[in-house]
Design an enzyme around this catalytic site. Structure first.
Site, PDB file in Angstrom:
ATOM      1  N   ASP A  21      78.986   9.637  25.481  1.00 40.52           N
ATOM      2  CA  ASP A  21      78.837  10.543  23.949  1.00 40.52           C
ATOM      3  C   ASP A  21      77.457  10.281  23.843  1.00 40.52           C
ATOM      4  O   ASP A  21      76.995   9.047  23.776  1.00 40.52           O
ATOM      5  CB  ASP A  21      79.626   9.205  22.646  1.00 40.52           C
ATOM      6  CG  ASP A  21      79.339   9.866  21.987  1.00 40.52           C
ATOM      7  OD1 ASP A  21      79.454  10.831  21.074  1.00 40.52           O
ATOM      8  OD2 ASP A  21      79.439   9.065  20.567  1.00 40.52           O
ATOM      9  N   ASN A  23      76.236  11.687  20.648  1.00 39.85           N
ATOM     10  CA  ASN A  23      76.394  11.976  19.344  1.00 39.85           C
ATOM     11  C   ASN A  23      76.952  11.268  18.558  1.00 39.85           C
ATOM     12  O   ASN A  23      76.693  10.998  17.248  1.00 39.85           O
ATOM     13  CB  ASN A  23      76.465  13.084  18.646  1.00 39.85           C
ATOM     14  CG  ASN A  23      78.075  13.949  19.064  1.00 39.85           C
ATOM     15  OD1 ASN A  23      78.565  12.983  19.574  1.00 39.85           O
ATOM     16  ND2 ASN A  23      78.391  15.120  18.580  1.00 39.85           N
ATOM     17  N   ASP A  25      79.914   9.760  17.490  1.00 40.89           N
ATOM     18  CA  ASP A  25      81.075   9.807  16.767  1.00 40.89           C
ATOM     19  C   ASP A  25      82.381  10.002  17.310  1.00 40.89           C
ATOM     20  O   ASP A  25      83.109   9.918  17.220  1.00 40.89           O
ATOM     21  CB  ASP A  25      81.637  11.515  16.980  1.00 40.89           C
ATOM     22  CG  ASP A  25      81.948  12.269  18.427  1.00 40.89           C
ATOM     23  OD1 ASP A  25      81.395  11.585  19.488  1.00 40.89           O
ATOM     24  OD2 ASP A  25      82.203  13.975  18.404  1.00 40.89           O
ATOM     25  N   ASP A  29      81.280  13.182  25.361  1.00 39.96           N
ATOM     26  CA  ASP A  29      80.707  14.916  25.608  1.00 39.96           C
ATOM     27  C   ASP A  29      80.120  15.776  26.503  1.00 39.96           C
ATOM     28  O   ASP A  29      79.359  15.245  27.452  1.00 39.96           O
ATOM     29  CB  ASP A  29      79.875  15.631  23.861  1.00 39.96           C
ATOM     30  CG  ASP A  29      79.291  14.033  23.765  1.00 39.96           C
ATOM     31  OD1 ASP A  29      77.987  14.764  24.401  1.00 39.96           O
ATOM     32  OD2 ASP A  29      79.272  13.705  22.780  1.00 39.96           O
ATOM     33  N   ASP A  98      88.827  21.646  35.070  1.00 39.23           N
ATOM     34  CA  ASP A  98      90.006  22.225  35.610  1.00 39.23           C
ATOM     35  C   ASP A  98      90.562  23.578  35.071  1.00 39.23           C
ATOM     36  O   ASP A  98      90.634  24.492  33.770  1.00 39.23           O
ATOM     37  CB  ASP A  98      91.296  20.878  34.792  1.00 39.23           C
ATOM     38  CG  ASP A  98      91.340  20.447  35.150  1.00 39.23           C
ATOM     39  OD1 ASP A  98      92.690  20.091  35.390  1.00 39.23           O
ATOM     40  OD2 ASP A  98      90.821  18.780  35.500  1.00 39.23           O
ATOM     41  N   ASP A 199      95.691  22.160  37.942  1.00 38.33           N
ATOM     42  CA  ASP A 199      96.606  21.395  37.046  1.00 38.33           C
ATOM     43  C   ASP A 199      98.384  21.986  37.559  1.00 38.33           C
ATOM     44  O   ASP A 199      98.396  23.080  37.457  1.00 38.33           O
ATOM     45  CB  ASP A 199      96.420  21.312  36.335  1.00 38.33           C
ATOM     46  CG  ASP A 199      97.153  20.549  35.281  1.00 38.33           C
ATOM     47  OD1 ASP A 199      96.544  19.529  35.654  1.00 38.33           O
ATOM     48  OD2 ASP A 199      97.914  20.878  34.893  1.00 38.33           O
ATOM     49  N   HIS A 329      92.846  11.047  36.387  1.00 39.51           N
ATOM     50  CA  HIS A 329      92.919   9.903  35.155  1.00 39.51           C
ATOM     51  C   HIS A 329      94.295   9.956  34.486  1.00 39.51           C
ATOM     52  O   HIS A 329      94.743   9.686  33.303  1.00 39.51           O
ATOM     53  CB  HIS A 329      92.295  11.433  34.224  1.00 39.51           C
ATOM     54  CG  HIS A 329      93.091  12.394  33.954  1.00 39.51           C
ATOM     55  ND1 HIS A 329      93.250  13.550  35.595  1.00 39.51           N
ATOM     56  CD2 HIS A 329      93.957  13.471  34.005  1.00 39.51           C
ATOM     57  CE1 HIS A 329      93.272  14.128  35.834  1.00 39.51           C
ATOM     58  NE2 HIS A 329      93.829  14.196  34.687  1.00 39.51           N
ATOM     59  N   ASP A 330      94.722   9.898  35.684  1.00 45.93           N
ATOM     60  CA  ASP A 330      96.278   9.750  35.613  1.00 45.93           C
ATOM     61  C   ASP A 330      97.471   8.308  36.077  1.00 45.93           C
ATOM     62  O   ASP A 330      97.963   8.174  36.391  1.00 45.93           O
ATOM     63  CB  ASP A 330      97.610  10.702  36.044  1.00 45.93           C
ATOM     64  CG  ASP A 330      97.138  11.953  35.517  1.00 45.93           C
ATOM     65  OD1 ASP A 330      97.253  12.784  34.188  1.00 45.93           O
ATOM     66  OD2 ASP A 330      97.372  13.120  36.210  1.00 45.93           O
TER      67      ASP A 330
HETATM   68  C1  GLC Z   1      97.877  17.079  35.212  1.00 46.94           C
HETATM   69  C2  GLC Z   1      97.359  16.765  34.407  1.00 46.94           C
HETATM   70  C3  GLC Z   1      97.759  15.283  33.307  1.00 46.94           C
HETATM   71  C4  GLC Z   1      98.585  16.102  32.712  1.00 46.94           C
HETATM   72  C5  GLC Z   1      99.620  17.163  33.641  1.00 46.94           C
HETATM   73  C6  GLC Z   1     100.008  18.039  32.000  1.00 46.94           C
HETATM   74  O1  GLC Z   1      99.297  16.011  35.790  1.00 46.94           O
HETATM   75  O2  GLC Z   1      96.450  15.927  35.745  1.00 46.94           O
HETATM   76  O3  GLC Z   1      96.768  14.609  33.109  1.00 46.94           O
HETATM   77  O4  GLC Z   1      98.800  15.499  31.608  1.00 46.94           O
HETATM   78  O5  GLC Z   1      99.034  17.725  34.252  1.00 46.94           O
HETATM   79  O6  GLC Z   1      98.437  19.189  32.362  1.00 46.94           O
HETATM   80 CA    CA Z   2      80.400  12.853  20.695  1.00 52.49          CA
END
Ligand code: GLC
Ligand code: CA
Length: 555
Positions: A21, A23, A25, A29, A98, A199, A329-330
């Site tokens: 981050d 700034n 908040d 970013d 993405d 994605d 991230h999943d």
């Molecule tokens: C993909 C992404 C996931 C998202 C899903 C719907 O699996 O990696 O984070 O929730 O698509 O877009």
């Molecule tokens: Ca920020």
């Protein structure tokens, strides 16, 4: 095999909300990313994948896009994006973003117009069907739980969503919609993106009969694997997309696309494939039953190596490159997923690092993986944020799980584990923000942070050593272009493979358990090159691996 510019790249994934981050908040970013480019370069990354930063109501943290041509204000401005691209270029880093085009946000202008007139021009940008006797058109289950159908108020119609109801699916059968998507992709590629991580593309083609199938759960619904997972005909769309976008820019493309089998792999990612690469997720979810977090399964090396080697073999036969991932991230953190709490530490983190960077394919490092970040732990399920978890929670309840079991499920499996703020140093909020972080920082940040690992023996330095090894004049061709051959396949607790090219050969040995393992080597090794223990010469074919030892040998 014909070489491509991206074959030898190491990719780093950023989840911008939780990275840095700038700034105060509390939300990471674009400026925060720009600040950290030297860190990424120093780690040995060549390419950076940034999870969505487009305008979005953030129901699924940006995977619900309401304007593909705008940056969401929480992440900054288009000028910030341009500056990031410029600075990255100066440093020789490529940026990919993405591409979320299976669906958009329910707040997207197209969808708002579709709601006004479900059978009109914009209605046809989405999948709109009439209900049956006041019920949804069929019994298909969305990935996040519940029906794929949502009624359009005041009409007999329903719209289709593979994921959350705020993420309506785009209708790929509509050529006008497809042209809009290609136009948008080219607009970004023109700006200087090196390509896209694509994605959820698996789901863009649906069984045109839209017929109900026998239920596979207590909710009376059925999963999408039969009816919309790489459904025949999808290649027609993908071919067109490639020709109209990626080909024009010689762009990199890596697709989130599970379940591509041996027959299809060449067509999808072979020398003339639809994408450059797809992620190998085959061993990502072995700790649970498919799409059922509440049914845990014990993971062992033997279980991991079965799909892993099968896919490695398949990829070589198809003259293709899979993308290698331990985390994203999943997923929960890989250390927490695969090892018991007391086993987590330098050795286990380094073991996974060796695997990530020596398999055949394009390695992806997920933010925080390089410092050994772990799952967070909450006492209340309501401390979790992620939309997917609530769907899993509902299903778990329907399947008879108690509150306690649900909490346990979330503590093991929530996607939020990967989304806690990046741990930069031991100052307040781990140096992620000067404000209040949008999501709690893992309390272990005092010990586990990038700054503390800057010098001396550390997971971070081990990653740096490994990326340098992968890029070294002596070994890069073997590691990038060499073949992979499994060895010691009968060993329950050891994953082992040879990488070889033009008479040069590496042997990678990974002991997944906290006890010594006696193994028998085919040949006496020449020397040890890299290890999570102090390097020592191995002068015999009978070797006793140390607990969690990971070693790369020249043979
Ligand atoms: C993909 C992404 C996931 C998202 C899903 C719907 O699996 O990696 O984070 O929730 O698509 O877009
Ligand atoms: Ca920020």
């Amino acid at each position: 095999m014909k070489k491509k510019w991206w074959n030898d790249k190491i990719v780093y994934q950023i989840y911008p909300r939780s990275f840095k981050d700038s700034n105060g908040d509390g939300i990471g970013d674009l400026k925060g990313i720009t600040e950290k480019l030297d860190y990424l370069k120093g780690l040995g990354a060549d390419m950076v994948w940034i999870s969505p930063v487009y305008q979005s109501p953030m129901k699924d943290n940006g995977y619900d896009i309401s304007d593909y041509y705008a940056i969401d204000p929480i992440f900054g401005t288009m000028e910030d994006m341009d500056l990031l691209l410029e600075k990255a270029k100066e440093k020789g880093l490529k940026i990919i973003m993405d591409l979320v085009v299976n669906h958009c946000s329910s707040q997207h202008e197209w969808f708002q117009k579709a709601l006004q007139d479900p059978k009109g021009e914009y209605g046809d940008y989405f999948i709109v069907k009439e209900g049956k006797e006041g019920k949804a058109p069929n019994n298909w289950r969305s990935i996040f739980g519940g029906s794929v159908w949502e009624p359009i108020e005041g009409t007999p119609y329903y719209y289709y969503h593979t994921f959350d109801k705020e993420q309506p699916d785009l209708n790929w059968e509509n050529p006008r919609l497809r042209q809009e998507i290609y136009k948008m992709m080219n607009w970004w590629l023109e700006k200087g993106l090196a390509g896209f991580r694509v994605d959820a593309i698996t789901y863009i083609k649906k069984d045109p009969s839209y017929k109900s199938l026998p239920a596979d759960g207590a909710d009376g619904l059925v999963g999408l694997s039969e009816v919309s997972s790489n459904y025949p005909g999808i290649e027609v769309f993908l071919k067109e997309m490639r020709r109209k976008t990626f080909d024009v820019y010689d762009a990199f493309s890596v697709a989130e696309m599970s379940g591509v089998n041996a027959e299809k792999l060449r067509e999808y990612i072979g020398p003339d494939g639809l994408f450059c690469s797809i992620f190998d997720f085959s061993y990502m979810e072995l700790d649970v039953e498919l799409f059922q977090w509440y049914r845990p399964v014990k993971v062992t090396a033997a279980k991991i190596k079965e799909p892993l080697f099968e896919n490695q073999k398949m990829a070589q036969e198809a003259e293709s490159y899979l993308s290698v991932v331990m985390e994203n991230h999943d997923q929960p953190r890989s250390l927490s997923k695969w090892f018991a709490k007391e086993e987590i530490g330098y050795e286990t983190a380094a073991l996974l690092a060796v695997m990530n960077l020596t398999l055949r394919g394009i390695p992806f490092i997920y933010q925080g993986e390089e410092i050994g970040m772990e799952n967070i732990h909450f006492d209340h399920i309501h401390q979790y944020e992620d939309v997917m978890m609530w769907g899993q929670y509902q299903r778990a309840k329907q399947e008879g799980c108690t509150e306690e079991e649900c909490l346990d499920m979330a503590n093991r499996r929530s996607r939020d584990h990967a989304r806690t703020p990046m741990q930069w140093d031991d100052s307040e909020n781990a140096g992620f923000t000067t404000g209040t972080p949008w999501f709690p920082v893992n309390p272990n940040y005092k010990k586990i942070n990038a700054k503390a690992q800057e010098n001396g023996k550390s997971i971070l330095n081990f990653y740096r050593e490994l990326t340098a090894f992968r890029k070294s004049e002596e070994w890069k061709d073997v590691l990038v272009y060499g073949s992979l051959e499994p060895v010691l396949e009968k060993e329950e607790n050891v994953i082992a493979y040879k990488r070889s090219l033009d008479g040069k050969e590496l042997l990678v040995l990974l002991n997944f358990v906290n006890r010594p393992q006696k193994i028998h080597l085919e040949k006496e090794p020449k020397r040890a090159l890299i290890s999570n223990y102090p390097l020592e010469e191995i002068r015999s074919r009978e070797y006793e691996m140390k607990p969690f030892e990971a070693v790369v040998l020249e043979v």
